[in-house]
Design a protein around this motif. Structure first.
Motif, PDB file in Angstrom:
ATOM      1  N   GLU A 134      36.017  41.590  39.225  1.00 52.23           N
ATOM      2  CA  GLU A 134      36.451  40.242  39.603  1.00 52.23           C
ATOM      3  C   GLU A 134      36.961  39.452  38.405  1.00 52.23           C
ATOM      4  OE1 GLU A 134      31.852  40.155  39.361  1.00 52.23           O
ATOM      5  OE2 GLU A 134      33.433  41.495  40.106  1.00 52.23           O
ATOM      6  N   ARG A 135      36.790  39.970  37.188  1.00 54.86           N
ATOM      7  CA  ARG A 135      37.322  39.316  35.993  1.00 54.86           C
ATOM      8  C   ARG A 135      38.613  39.982  35.528  1.00 54.86           C
ATOM      9  NH1 ARG A 135      32.001  38.454  32.290  1.00 54.86           N
ATOM     10  NH2 ARG A 135      33.565  38.206  30.637  1.00 54.86           N
ATOM     11  N   THR A 136      39.334  40.602  36.451  1.00 55.29           N
ATOM     12  CA  THR A 136      40.590  41.258  36.108  1.00 55.29           C
ATOM     13  C   THR A 136      41.685  40.882  37.098  1.00 55.29           C
ATOM     14  OG1 THR A 136      40.150  43.253  37.427  1.00 55.29           O
ATOM     15  CG2 THR A 136      39.338  43.236  35.151  1.00 55.29           C
ATOM     16  N   ILE A 137      42.931  40.967  36.619  1.00 52.68           N
ATOM     17  CA  ILE A 137      44.104  40.898  37.476  1.00 52.68           C
ATOM     18  C   ILE A 137      45.043  42.020  37.039  1.00 52.68           C
ATOM     19  CG2 ILE A 137      43.965  38.429  37.953  1.00 52.68           C
ATOM     20  CD1 ILE A 137      46.039  37.951  35.774  1.00 52.68           C
ATOM     21  N   HIS A 138      45.921  42.436  37.936  1.00 51.20           N
ATOM     22  CA  HIS A 138      46.893  43.501  37.652  1.00 51.20           C
ATOM     23  C   HIS A 138      48.272  42.866  37.674  1.00 51.20           C
ATOM     24  CE1 HIS A 138      49.171  47.214  37.904  1.00 51.20           C
ATOM     25  NE2 HIS A 138      48.073  47.916  37.799  1.00 51.20           N
TER      26      HIS A 138
ATOM     27  N   VAL B 132      37.610  45.121  23.794  1.00 49.70           N
ATOM     28  CA  VAL B 132      37.142  44.807  25.151  1.00 49.70           C
ATOM     29  C   VAL B 132      35.691  44.345  25.114  1.00 49.70           C
ATOM     30  CG1 VAL B 132      36.688  45.735  27.450  1.00 49.70           C
ATOM     31  CG2 VAL B 132      38.780  46.384  26.231  1.00 49.70           C
ATOM     32  N   ARG B 133      34.836  45.066  24.391  1.00 55.61           N
ATOM     33  CA  ARG B 133      33.423  44.684  24.312  1.00 55.61           C
ATOM     34  C   ARG B 133      33.255  43.288  23.724  1.00 55.61           C
ATOM     35  NH1 ARG B 133      32.851  50.218  22.624  1.00 55.61           N
ATOM     36  NH2 ARG B 133      32.894  49.607  20.412  1.00 55.61           N
ATOM     37  N   THR B 134      33.998  43.022  22.665  1.00 56.02           N
ATOM     38  CA  THR B 134      33.900  41.725  21.996  1.00 56.02           C
ATOM     39  C   THR B 134      34.303  40.594  22.929  1.00 56.02           C
ATOM     40  OG1 THR B 134      34.338  42.723  19.835  1.00 56.02           O
ATOM     41  CG2 THR B 134      34.755  40.362  20.050  1.00 56.02           C
ATOM     42  N   LEU B 135      35.419  40.759  23.608  1.00 54.11           N
ATOM     43  CA  LEU B 135      35.915  39.694  24.485  1.00 54.11           C
ATOM     44  C   LEU B 135      35.068  39.563  25.752  1.00 54.11           C
ATOM     45  CD1 LEU B 135      39.753  40.219  24.043  1.00 54.11           C
ATOM     46  CD2 LEU B 135      38.338  38.353  23.142  1.00 54.11           C
ATOM     47  N   LEU B 136      34.530  40.657  26.219  1.00 53.14           N
ATOM     48  CA  LEU B 136      33.635  40.586  27.377  1.00 53.14           C
ATOM     49  C   LEU B 136      32.422  39.726  27.042  1.00 53.14           C
ATOM     50  CD1 LEU B 136      32.905  41.547  30.243  1.00 53.14           C
ATOM     51  CD2 LEU B 136      31.830  43.566  29.201  1.00 53.14           C
ATOM     52  N   GLU B 137      31.868  39.911  25.845  1.00 52.87           N
ATOM     53  CA  GLU B 137      30.730  39.093  25.420  1.00 52.87           C
ATOM     54  C   GLU B 137      31.115  37.621  25.299  1.00 52.87           C
ATOM     55  OE1 GLU B 137      29.480  38.964  21.298  1.00 52.87           O
ATOM     56  OE2 GLU B 137      27.444  39.492  21.907  1.00 52.87           O
ATOM     57  N   GLU B 138      32.392  37.362  24.936  1.00 52.72           N
ATOM     58  CA  GLU B 138      32.864  35.984  24.801  1.00 52.72           C
ATOM     59  C   GLU B 138      33.130  35.315  26.142  1.00 52.72           C
ATOM     60  OE1 GLU B 138      33.424  33.983  21.977  1.00 52.72           O
ATOM     61  OE2 GLU B 138      32.146  35.526  21.094  1.00 52.72           O
ATOM     62  N   GLY B 139      33.082  36.083  27.224  1.00 54.51           N
ATOM     63  CA  GLY B 139      33.332  35.527  28.550  1.00 54.51           C
ATOM     64  C   GLY B 139      34.767  35.643  29.017  1.00 54.51           C
ATOM     65  N   ALA B 140      35.564  36.445  28.317  1.00 55.81           N
ATOM     66  CA  ALA B 140      36.977  36.583  28.675  1.00 55.81           C
ATOM     67  C   ALA B 140      37.152  37.365  29.963  1.00 55.81           C
ATOM     68  CB  ALA B 140      37.730  37.296  27.549  1.00 55.81           C
ATOM     69  N   SER B 141      38.311  37.193  30.562  1.00 51.88           N
ATOM     70  CA  SER B 141      38.777  38.041  31.655  1.00 51.88           C
ATOM     71  C   SER B 141      39.880  38.936  31.100  1.00 51.88           C
ATOM     72  CB  SER B 141      39.272  37.185  32.820  1.00 51.88           C
ATOM     73  OG  SER B 141      38.195  36.426  33.367  1.00 51.88           O
ATOM     74  N   PHE B 142      40.419  39.837  31.934  1.00 48.50           N
ATOM     75  CA  PHE B 142      41.324  40.856  31.417  1.00 48.50           C
ATOM     76  C   PHE B 142      42.532  41.055  32.325  1.00 48.50           C
ATOM     77  CE2 PHE B 142      37.214  41.531  29.599  1.00 48.50           C
ATOM     78  CZ  PHE B 142      37.486  41.839  28.279  1.00 48.50           C
ATOM     79  N   ASP B 143      43.681  41.163  31.672  1.00 49.19           N
ATOM     80  CA  ASP B 143      44.965  41.393  32.327  1.00 49.19           C
ATOM     81  C   ASP B 143      45.306  42.879  32.202  1.00 49.19           C
ATOM     82  OD1 ASP B 143      47.670  41.509  33.029  1.00 49.19           O
ATOM     83  OD2 ASP B 143      48.332  40.681  31.114  1.00 49.19           O
TER      84      ASP B 143
END
Length: 407
Positions: A112-116, A83-94
């Motif tokens: 705001e960078r997540t969806i359920h 999660v930390r790595t991808l957050l730094e890359e600018g990713a969002s999360f499912d």
């Protein structure tokens, strides 16, 4: 909501020179020397998680799908370092569960960078997500839609369509999704209820071999989008094309840019007002983890050598059952004549066999078995059955530690 930890972790910054490139698998892998050093320090079994692989895979898929927002699906490897790595890359999360919400929230992921995207939810799941600030959900039937009546002023929904795919590892449209005709019914009913439908979603299945499945699904969704507009319903603004992008376990798959080329062509046919998102999971993390197990005993049965490992089906190799994966497995020892052998796990259960037939040199107690491509659906589904502890996770190139060294 409480976080559950997969294992205790150790974070290590590893110089690039100690990571060997594996040209067959197209992933960077920890070198044999590094593996021996880690085992000498921490023992076995280990799961070595290299965050640099996570970065490279995320970047590769981002380049292959320009203009598509990537929401990493936590399910294959719900680990804080990922999660930390991808957050730094600018990713969002499912996200799909309240536990996954806890994980990303504790790593500072903006809601705001997540969806359920779980199609079937309890009321408590909806409330937990909204409390965190995630307000985009997925439905695929009328019963699920009606759960949002009480929250209609706070949510936006995606309607999930079903596209069966017998060629995938897991045909996710068997369990979830609706027909295009039913999608229209759901969208129409939502308008009557005052619930906003944001768009559509689909998932063509895990380890999808051909991009044609995506092309067919995108075309069908485009038809639904146009039909919604023709019916005078509020225009749909989002299409979620799911995950399923393949990785090479023991056979070649198309390079990701070639795989995504026809997908991009199909996406170009959508209205310009439609935003496209995706939910990659396995593609991002499969190659990031290397399993290290040691031989704890051996026997000869029906003429075959059996090697009993300190990790097995109930541990890191759980994906052999749950995921039907086929991991590249070999011994660290390379010298000696190879004979057909059996690798068994440590528990007292007879089902705990990692490989019934693998060519190995003569091994001694304490020798190491190395399994690559172990990032997806391994740690996530491991157990403590028979009170054998799960493998310790060693994290390489974690962003937190790198920042501490360079800050």
């Amino acid at each position: 909501m409480a976080i559950s930890t997969l294992t205790q972790d150790l974070t290590i910054k590893v110089p690039a020179a100690t990571v060997a490139a594996n040209q067959t698998l197209h992933f960077a892998q920890p070198s044999n020397q590094l593996i021996e050093q880690l085992v000498a320090q921490h023992g076995a079994p280990l799961m070595v998680l290299d965050c640099e692989s996570v970065r490279q895979q995320y970047r590769a898929l981002s380049r292959a799908l320009p203009g598509v927002t990537l929401y990493f699906a936590l399910k294959p490897l719900p680990h804080a370092a990922v999660v930390r790595t991808l957050l730094e890359e600018g990713a969002s999360f499912d996200l799909a569960t309240s536990g996954e919400i806890d994980l990303v929230a504790n790593q500072g992921v903006p809601s705001e960078r997540t969806i359920h995207t779980h199609p079937i939810k309890r009321d408590a799941d909806i409330r937990d997500a909204l409390e965190y600030g995630c307000n985009v959900f997925v439905v695929d039937n009328i019963n699920e839609l009606e759960k949002f009546i009480a929250y209609k002023d706070d949510v936006e929904l995606l309607v999930r369509l079903s596209f069966r795919n017998a060629d995938s590892f897991a045909d996710l449209s068997k369990k979830f999704g609706c027909s295009p005709a039913m999608a229209i019914d759901i969208i129409t009913y939502a308008q009557q209820l005052g619930i906003r439908i944001k768009g559509l979603s689909f998932h063509v299945g895990s380890q999808t071999a051909s991009p044609s499945k995506y092309v067919t699904a995108i075309s069908a969704c485009n038809h639904v989008i146009n039909e919604v507009t023709a019916l005078g319903l509020p225009a749909l603004s989002t299409l979620d094309i799911g995950g399923g992008f393949p990785v090479p376990y023991n056979k070649d798959v198309l390079p990701i840019d070639e795989f995504c080329a026809p997908i991009n062509d199909a996406l170009a046919q959508l209205p310009d007002t439609v935003r496209v998102i995706a939910e990659p999971g396995r593609f991002i993390v499969a190659g990031a983890v290397t399993s290290v197990a040691s031989v704890m005993g051996q026997a000869v049965r029906e003429g075959k050598p059996w090697y009993y490992l300190d990790d097995g089906i109930y541990g890191s190799f759980s994906g052999l059952l749950f995921d039907e994966a086929s991991y590249p497995i070999d011994s660290l020892k390379q010298s000696g004549e190879r004979v057909e052998s059996v690798l068994a796990g440590p528990t007292c259960d007879s089902i705990d066999v990692v490989s019934e037939s693998i060519m190995l040199p003569k091994l001694n107690n304490g020798d190491l078995i190395i399994s690559r491509m172990m990032g997806a659906y391994t740690l996530a589904t491991a157990t403590d059955f028979n009170f054998f502890k799960r493998a310790e996770v060693i994290v390489l190139n974690d962003v937190v530690h790198v920042d501490a060294l360079t800050g």
